[in-house]
Design an enzyme around this catalytic site. Sequence first.
Site, PDB file in Angstrom:
ATOM      1  N   LYS A 180     -28.843 -24.275   1.847  1.00  0.00           N
ATOM      2  CA  LYS A 180     -27.862 -24.648   1.023  1.00  0.00           C
ATOM      3  C   LYS A 180     -28.156 -25.852   0.321  1.00  0.00           C
ATOM      4  O   LYS A 180     -28.594 -26.817   1.018  1.00  0.00           O
ATOM      5  CB  LYS A 180     -26.735 -24.489   1.819  1.00  0.00           C
ATOM      6  CG  LYS A 180     -25.216 -24.695   1.319  1.00  0.00           C
ATOM      7  CD  LYS A 180     -24.098 -24.615   2.067  1.00  0.00           C
ATOM      8  CE  LYS A 180     -22.813 -24.525   1.315  1.00  0.00           C
ATOM      9  NZ  LYS A 180     -21.766 -24.305   2.400  1.00  0.00           N
ATOM     10  N   GLU A 199      -9.259 -14.463  10.097  1.00  0.00           N
ATOM     11  CA  GLU A 199      -7.641 -14.917  10.103  1.00  0.00           C
ATOM     12  C   GLU A 199      -6.728 -13.838  11.028  1.00  0.00           C
ATOM     13  O   GLU A 199      -5.903 -14.240  11.702  1.00  0.00           O
ATOM     14  CB  GLU A 199      -7.288 -14.893   8.735  1.00  0.00           C
ATOM     15  CG  GLU A 199      -7.448 -16.155   7.906  1.00  0.00           C
ATOM     16  CD  GLU A 199      -8.773 -15.887   7.276  1.00  0.00           C
ATOM     17  OE1 GLU A 199      -9.341 -16.742   6.514  1.00  0.00           O
ATOM     18  OE2 GLU A 199      -9.458 -14.862   7.311  1.00  0.00           O
ATOM     19  N   ARG A 249      -4.060 -12.802   4.628  1.00  0.00           N
ATOM     20  CA  ARG A 249      -4.862 -12.010   5.118  1.00  0.00           C
ATOM     21  C   ARG A 249      -4.564 -11.440   6.541  1.00  0.00           C
ATOM     22  O   ARG A 249      -5.050 -10.396   7.045  1.00  0.00           O
ATOM     23  CB  ARG A 249      -6.205 -12.573   5.098  1.00  0.00           C
ATOM     24  CG  ARG A 249      -6.590 -13.033   3.755  1.00  0.00           C
ATOM     25  CD  ARG A 249      -8.151 -13.657   3.756  1.00  0.00           C
ATOM     26  NE  ARG A 249      -8.972 -12.518   3.663  1.00  0.00           N
ATOM     27  CZ  ARG A 249     -10.330 -12.525   3.698  1.00  0.00           C
ATOM     28  NH1 ARG A 249     -10.928 -13.670   4.037  1.00  0.00           N
ATOM     29  NH2 ARG A 249     -11.091 -11.539   3.453  1.00  0.00           N
TER      30      ARG A 249
END
Length: 642
Positions: free
Chosen positions: A286, A372, A400
């Site tokens: 990254k 979630e 969600r």
Amino acid sequence: MDDDRPATPLLDRVAGPSDLRQLPDNKLAALAGELRAEVISAVSETGGHLGSSLGVVELSVAIHAVFNTPLDKLVWDVGHQCYPHKILTGRRDRIRTLRQKDGLSGFTKRSESAHDPFGAAHSSTSISAALGFAVGRDMGQPTGDSIAVIGDGAISAGMAYEAMNNAGHEGRRLFVILNDNEMSIAPPVGAMSSYLSRMYASEPLARVRSMAEGVESAMPAPMREGAKRARQMVTGLTGSGTLFEELGFDYIGPIDGHDMDQLLPVLRAARARATGPVLIHCCTVKGKGYAPAEDAADCGHGVAKFDPATGAQAKKAGGAPSYTSVFGTALTEAAARDDRVVAVTAAMPDGTGVAKMAERFPARVFDVGIAEQHGVTFAAGMAASGLKPFCAIYSTFLQRAYDQVVHDVALQGLPVRFAIDRAGLVGADGATHAGAFDVGYLSSLPGFTVMAAADEAELVHMVATAAAHDSGPIAFRYPRGAGTGVTLPDRGQVLEIGKGRIVRQGADAAILSYGAHLDACLSVAEALAQEGISVTVADARFAKPLDGDLVETLARDHRALLTVEQGAEGGFGSVVMHELARRGCFDRGLAIRNVCLPDRFIDQASPAEMYEEAGMTAADIAATARAALAGTGGVVSLSSVR
């Protein structure tokens, strides 16, 4: 005579993927270098998701070089790493409008380009969508191969596993590229890299697994163990197989996601020989190629505008603390007073502010990852045990887990405390991250207490109120960004459940504000006072239970009543309408207006620009009040006429 003119940059020759596919392989690494520089330059002007985009530069080039996009459908999971993809697919001339009003979205978006076949901004959806495209292809629709690019974080979420299980069962030709930027390994390099690439390019996929194991056994010990660990990530398996293989995927990897000499032959071999689902495991870094991003703690995940030479980000002007920071401090203080207070976050400890509590009470803060649904039910279990869980999740992500909120929390009356950050319009992340619907979807649930903070001091009080509330689920919402600058209390007060407050007294019109638009409502009252119009401003505090006596008083004592909220139709205004109907207030000649978000999604811009587009500025609200007092009468939702 030699031609000393500088060569045309490769990126200038690429108007789309078809141009890229005309370049020889030995030019693609150089193209990736130019692409990386372009991403850094553009994001330095706009801000955005830098680290994730830099990590997939080579992968973006390789995919578009090998696959026939846009006939082949490339689905980026989350989509925040799609900046290189956008540049390569004809949007380079607009890349400096990224995340700005009327500019490019910071995520993939179907309406923006044929090269964005599926929009995304929430994680773990790509494999499901790609499988849908594969079924469409097999049923005769005009689509080619489908490729899902998913990160190691997103693939750990339940939806991704559900999709892989279904894809393995279906057995359809499908490519899943695992962009793994978390494994602490060095991918094979040098002679080993070349050997691995040649094998992938020349052998059937059926032999790839045993080849990879053979390569691993020939590596130096540290690299060998790292590669095995990478092949078995998120599996828990000790043998040579992986969970992906158990689910029916052919597995290839790990390969170096920054090495064109590996990427190109592996992707081509997979495309040429695959008959069923294939998972290609790419290890990436990254922030790759830009030291300030690589060296940052978050690898440049989300950056403000910055100096590309140094990476130094533009500092925000001083002022009021953010709502998120205020929540984090108030939660930590509540935890210090009560050792039953715990916190749950879904991969967003910094974004939700619970990192502050984690610094002081690490054993009482739980990051469940991008999960979630699990996080809400996990919190419900802790509440059932006698703990006091604060479930800190953005409004858009709490959607969600709605079934878990209904079935596991509300139905059982469990005292889970929901701290709902990013309520209302959030700016550059756009419609996918707007917190527009939580008031409606929570207020409809029996036994729920639903609050909204008008300012940061009220937020402190609501944290204290939630901590003291043991008789059922309770939620409080607050926006992104800085507060209003009010003085914060030394300690939060426990609010009386279901009671609002009068902030300013008037006689002609009443504005009942719910949440963080109170400051704008007070500005409206001040402006109308200059015109001789006397306005009462009230802060509802609660959508459920609603302060019905306050609502009736406002309706009885004024000629016009406006409700104002940073949410969609069907939210607070609707709750007030039901209460007015129950109390028989509609036959008194009262003019009623609901000021809320319009019945459409609003694209990215600054929050101020978004609320202007929504018709929710102080000037808009003042105009609505004038019109109501002028005798237009009746019941009107402002959003329904925009």
